[in-house]
Design an enzyme around this catalytic site. Sequence first.
Site, short mmCIF file in Angstrom:
data_model
loop_
_atom_site.label_atom_id
_atom_site.label_comp_id
_atom_site.label_asym_id
_atom_site.label_seq_id
_atom_site.Cartn_x
_atom_site.Cartn_y
_atom_site.Cartn_z
N GLY A 10 5.39 2.62 -6.37
CA GLY A 10 5.75 1.48 -5.52
C GLY A 10 7.10 0.92 -5.92
CG ASP A 139 0.84 -4.46 -10.54
OD1 ASP A 139 1.29 -5.29 -9.73
OD2 ASP A 139 0.16 -3.47 -10.20
N GLY A 182 -2.17 -6.78 -8.41
CA GLY A 182 -2.70 -6.53 -9.75
C GLY A 182 -4.08 -5.93 -9.63
NE ARG A 277 -8.19 -22.37 7.92
CZ ARG A 277 -9.35 -22.93 8.25
NH1 ARG A 277 -10.43 -22.71 7.51
NH2 ARG A 277 -9.43 -23.72 9.31
CG HIS A 283 3.26 -4.46 0.39
ND1 HIS A 283 2.00 -4.53 0.90
CD2 HIS A 283 3.33 -3.31 -0.33
CE1 HIS A 283 1.31 -3.45 0.53
NE2 HIS A 283 2.10 -2.70 -0.21
NE ARG A 286 5.63 -2.35 -3.90
CZ ARG A 286 4.62 -1.56 -3.50
NH1 ARG A 286 3.44 -1.68 -4.06
NH2 ARG A 286 4.81 -0.66 -2.59
O1 F6P Z 1 2.73 -1.23 -8.09
C1 F6P Z 1 1.37 -1.53 -8.06
C2 F6P Z 1 1.04 -2.31 -6.86
O2 F6P Z 1 1.98 -3.28 -6.71
C3 F6P Z 1 -0.37 -2.89 -6.94
O3 F6P Z 1 -0.46 -4.15 -7.52
C4 F6P Z 1 -0.82 -2.84 -5.53
O4 F6P Z 1 -2.19 -2.76 -5.43
C5 F6P Z 1 -0.17 -1.60 -5.05
O5 F6P Z 1 1.06 -1.50 -5.71
C6 F6P Z 1 0.00 -1.52 -3.56
O6 F6P Z 1 0.61 -0.33 -3.24
P1 F6P Z 1 0.85 0.25 -1.77
O7 F6P Z 1 2.31 0.21 -1.57
O8 F6P Z 1 0.31 1.62 -1.82
O9 F6P Z 1 0.12 -0.64 -0.81
#
Ligand code: F6P
Length: 359
Positions: A10, A139, A182, A277, A283, A286
């Site tokens: 990821g 994570d 996580g 709620r 994402h 990220r």
């Molecule tokens: O990098 C790990 C992570 O961020 C996890 O915490 C999460 O569950 C996963 O990636 C999600 O990945 P994907 O991009 O496959 O949805």
Amino acid sequence: MRIGLLTGGGDAPGLNAVIRTAVLSAANRGWEVVGIRHGFAGLLGQCDMAPLTRQSVSGIAHLGGTILRTTNRGNPLHFPVLQPDGSYVAKNCSEELIANVEKAGIDALIAIGGDGTLGIALELVKCGLKVVGVPKTIDNDVSCTITTFGFDTAVSTAIEAIDKLHTTAESHDRVMVLEVMGRHAGFIALHSGVAATADVILIPEIPYDIDKVCEKIMTRDRAGQNFSIVVAAEGAYPRSEITATGAHPSPRRSIRAGVVAEHLVEQIHAGTGKECRALVLGHLQRGGMPTGYDRLLATRFGAAAVRAVEDGAWGQMVALQSPHLVTVPIADVIRDEKRVEVNHDIVQAARWTGISMGD
Ligand code: F6P
């Protein structure tokens, strides 16, 4: 020297800063860098790679994502090959990969990724490839390094969300459940929850008791604090799911985002009668620009990776062991799972400031 650079797993904010620094550090030694797209998959078949130059990495340090693209599928050691009947069969493509590396004139690889990518890197080292690893995960669950770039950015994103949830929760006397990433490790939930003063934090390392969670919320209610914020890692699970052998029954890998939040909202409503709620941050954690901390750490990792290539530190990963950057055997990294220590001072700080850990 010709280095192949790839990002696997990821994405995490800071990857581009690693790429930029590695390319400049190599160029300043008179070395070439080839960018391999989509992780190890870019070294299979027709290959997907292009030279990386000072120009191509100019102005990318502050950008999220990865200019090399990435994937958390396509492990070359178990590569899914399409069959005539439409099914897939896993094939070990390491020989093809190694042949392609040689054909491209690549002397050494820098693989930037989490446990999965590092595990593949180690297998390829055993097959004779020269590989150096750079840890990556939002994570914070890669061992032998105090932290990785991307984690600070993810925690900052979660903190901002909790701050915003506080005002709406208070206005409506509601319970807001925030699910953060996580699957196996609760670092994002713990750090963001403590920093943003959540009321309940649920992490995979401390299985929760829903009655304790509801009790905490009702205690706040009785004290006139009619709202609560629950921060849960996506891998959090109730004590009632622990089997007789102490193991959790379902493999954590199969976790689907949103399930934990949905479940908690139902159970908290049933146990307290309060309106609840859920928000699944997903994402967003990220994405976006890396924080200053992550940019600096990523820059240090990129420079250290090229030093490791210079030193011939094959099978090693660069790591932060404050205040120094060191190299550690990838074998040690993937042997140990990094998890929140249940007696860590941050967990204690949570408990002593009245945050329930759900136990
Ligand atoms: O990098 C790990 C992570 O961020 C996890 O915490 C999460 O569950 C996963 O990636 C999600 O990945 P994907 O991009 O496959 O949805």
